[in-house]
Design an enzyme around this catalytic site. Structure first.
Site, short mmCIF file in Angstrom:
data_model
loop_
_atom_site.label_atom_id
_atom_site.label_comp_id
_atom_site.label_asym_id
_atom_site.label_seq_id
_atom_site.Cartn_x
_atom_site.Cartn_y
_atom_site.Cartn_z
CE LYS A 275 24.32 52.29 38.63
NZ LYS A 275 25.32 51.61 37.86
CD GLU A 362 34.51 40.15 32.47
OE1 GLU A 362 34.22 40.97 33.24
OE2 GLU A 362 33.60 39.45 31.98
NE ARG A 390 32.62 37.54 34.04
CZ ARG A 390 31.09 37.54 34.03
NH1 ARG A 390 30.88 36.89 34.98
NH2 ARG A 390 30.57 37.81 33.38
#
Length: 611
Positions: A275, A362, A390
């Protein structure tokens, strides 16, 4: 090849590996240069350059559909599908979206701003192609943070059990989502990932060893591994597992994709990437600060945004309040992978035993928070407004229905600006209003944020404190005290000609409108969105003058509708109007969001003059 000359993915198919490697470097330089000016998702895109090039080199989009989980790592895909010339408008009003966008290109086949949807979409695409007897395949590019979500596993489980379908899942493993990945699967991936040096050494040996010997070696290795190890999680779910491979080595990735292309069974390609690759400041960032950035200085990585003296984001205010509150009573934070976004790094540094990062989960976070609360723990659950959606079912059934006290910090409530339609925080008010027992609040300033937080922990119901993606005056050296606050609506400005009601940043617009129009209006701060302060509301309605309600929320089932209901029941008949969001709001600045919603200062003043 100039990047802006690329009009179609076919343009790169005649390039050699060496030319593709040069292209990847050019793309990285372009991304750093472009994003430094516009802001955007930087580190994730720098790591996925080779994967994106290889996809377009091996497969034929859009016949073969590329599904990007979340979509913020799709910038190279945008370049290769002819959009490099538009990057100066990235995330600007009516410019290039920072995510996949159906309206931009026929190559953008799956829009998503929330993690964990790609494998489900992959299954749907493959089934549709099967039903229509249509040519082509589908490939899902999924980050190692997204693969841990429950939805990803639901889809992996079902697709892996269907031998009639063949899809390819590329697991982009950079050991980070936004912050560091957590959980058992993250540890499994670490074991599978192995030593990066040995992986590069193995790839190097493969290049100089005759192909027959390489194949014999790989089969022998699989035999040994199968004998001494139980299968990895993907093999257990029914996939051919290939990897780990070096996801930043173009030759390896292309070769692996061609290998997967020939297989008859669904495949998981485990690609280890870096990354932030190619830009040292982003590559060495272990906290996730270069996941999403504003404009920055390329030489240092420092943001170029002007810091407003004495101003702090509401996220920072809430996290600071939570640190200070630990001296009053101990609380526990359940964090769904947003440690950096919600500014809770300092809290975690000071109280590592009072925060758990559950990853991109979540639904799990909400149910776990409920169980903690029902066992005597004071729980704070911070969620971006868009991500709270969500977990609707878990919040509804496990918290609201049972009247279980969980304190929700609903961050980025209201207009969010450049993140666009999938991230607008406009639906949480009506969502929470649809649930029983939930108290919904929004502070006007830092002092009110401290006091509402204290109120939330002192009462006994599910409690929501919303706060916008905005700055507010705040002195971290002289913190506000936690004072008792009543369920009341303060009057910010007296008046008798009209009554104007709002909460949060809408109050600033109303005050600007009053000073410009010189209307003798009473401005009320409805900091308790639910329950309403009926005493203050009745006093205002008894003036028998026009009423106006301004809400930076989607106009369905919000405060305005409950004021209407009260007026109908109590027999009030004066004129009442509202201003709220009526449509999907796309990316741009916060001001552009207001203009698109016809809720900016100009539109507001016109509405108030009509009133």
């Amino acid at each position: 090849m100039q990047l802006k000359d690329i009009k179609d993915p076919k343009d790169i198919k005649t390039l050699s590996i060496k030319e593709l490697e040069s292209l990847s470097q050019e793309i990285r330089h372009f991304l750093v240069d472009s994003i430094s000016k516009t802001g955007g998702h930087l580190a994730s895109n720098l790591g996925a350059v080779e994967l994106s090039i290889a996809l377009h080199y091996v497969f034929e989009s859009p016949k073969d559909q590329f599904i990007f989980d979340v979509g913020h790592q799709s910038y190279t895909h945008k370049i290769l599908t002819g959009r490099a010339s538009q990057f100066e408008t990235l995330r600007q009003h009516q410019g290039l979206s920072g995510y996949i966008n159906y309206q931009e290109s026929i190559h953008d086949v799956w829009e998503s701003g929330h993690a964990g949807t790609a494998v489900s979409a992959l299954h749907g695409v493959l089934k549709a192609k099967q039903l229509k007897q249509e040519a082509g395949t589908a490939i899902a590019l999924v980050g190692d943070g997204s693969i841990t979500s429950g939805m990803s596993f639901e889809a992996l489980n079902l697709l892996g059990s269907d031998p009639s379908l063949k899809g390819i899942v590329i697991l982009n493993d950079n050991n980070m989502s936004i912050s560091k990945n957590v959980g058992a699967l993250s540890k499994v991936l670490t074991l599978l990932r192995g030593n990066r040096f040995l992986m590069k050494l193995r790839n190097g040996i493969a290049r100089i060893t005759p192909n027959l010997l390489v194949r014999v070696y790989r089969r022998f290795k699989r035999m040994i591994k199968a004998f001494f190890q139980s299968g990895n999680v993907f093999e257990e779910l029914g996939y051919v597992y290939i990897g780990p491979i070096d996801g930043n080595d173009l030759k390896t990735v292309i070769k692996t994709l061609k290998q997967a292309q020939k297989m008859k069974k669904s495949v998981v390609i485990h690609a280890v990437t870096e990354k932030g690759k190619g830009y040292e400041v982003a590559a060495t960032d272990n906290d996730g600060k270069f996941h999403g950035v504003g404009s920055f200085d390329k030489s240092t990585g420092n943001p170029t945004k002007i810091n407003h003296h004495g101003m702090t984001s509401f996220s920072e205010v809430i996290s600071t309040a939570m640190i200070a509150y630990q001296h009053i009573q101990k609380t526990f934070v359940v964090m769904p992978a947003m440690l950096v976004g919600t500014k809770f790094e300092k809290f975690y540094q000071q109280f590592p035993d009072r925060l758990i990062d559950v990853g991109i989960a979540e639904e799990h976070a909400a149910t776990m928070a409920s169980a903690l609360s029902r066992n005597g723990i004071q729980v704070f659950l911070p969620l971006y407004a868009t991500f709270s959606q969500r977990a609707y079912d878990q919040i509804m059934n496990d918290i609201a229905r049972s009247d279980t006290k969980v304190i929700f910090g609903i961050d980025r409530a209201g207009f969010v600006g450049d993140d666009g339609s999938t991230h607008q925080g406009l639906y949480d008010v009506s969502m929470f209003y649809s649930m029983p027992n939930v108290v919904i609040t929004m502070p006007y300033d830092a002092k009110e944020a401290f006091d509402l937080l204290h109120y939330g922990f002192s009462q006994s119901h599910p409690f929501v404190i919303r706060y916008p993606r905005l700055e507010t005056p705040f002195d971290s050296n002289h913190l506000p005290s936690f004072d008792p606050i009543t369920l009341s609506w303060p009057i910010l400005s007296e008046g008798i000609a009209q009554v104007w009601i709002s909460y949060g940043p809408g109050l600033d617009l109303l005050q600007k409108a009053k000073s410009t129009l010189h209307i003798d209006a009473r401005i009320i701060n409805a900091r308790f969105i639910r329950p309403m302060d009926l005493t203050t509301l009745k006093e205002a309605l008894d003036l028998n003058v026009p009423v106006f309600v301004y809400e930076e929320a989607f106009g369905s089932g919000t405060l305005y509708h409950h004021i209407l209901d009260y007026m109908a029941k109590e027999g009030y008949h004066q004129k009442i109007r509202n201003m709220s969001v009526k449509d999907i709001i796309h990316h741009g600045s916060r001001t552009h969001n207001q203009m698109d919603a016809k809720m900016d200062l100009t539109a507001l003043m016109e509405a108030l003059k009509d009133l």
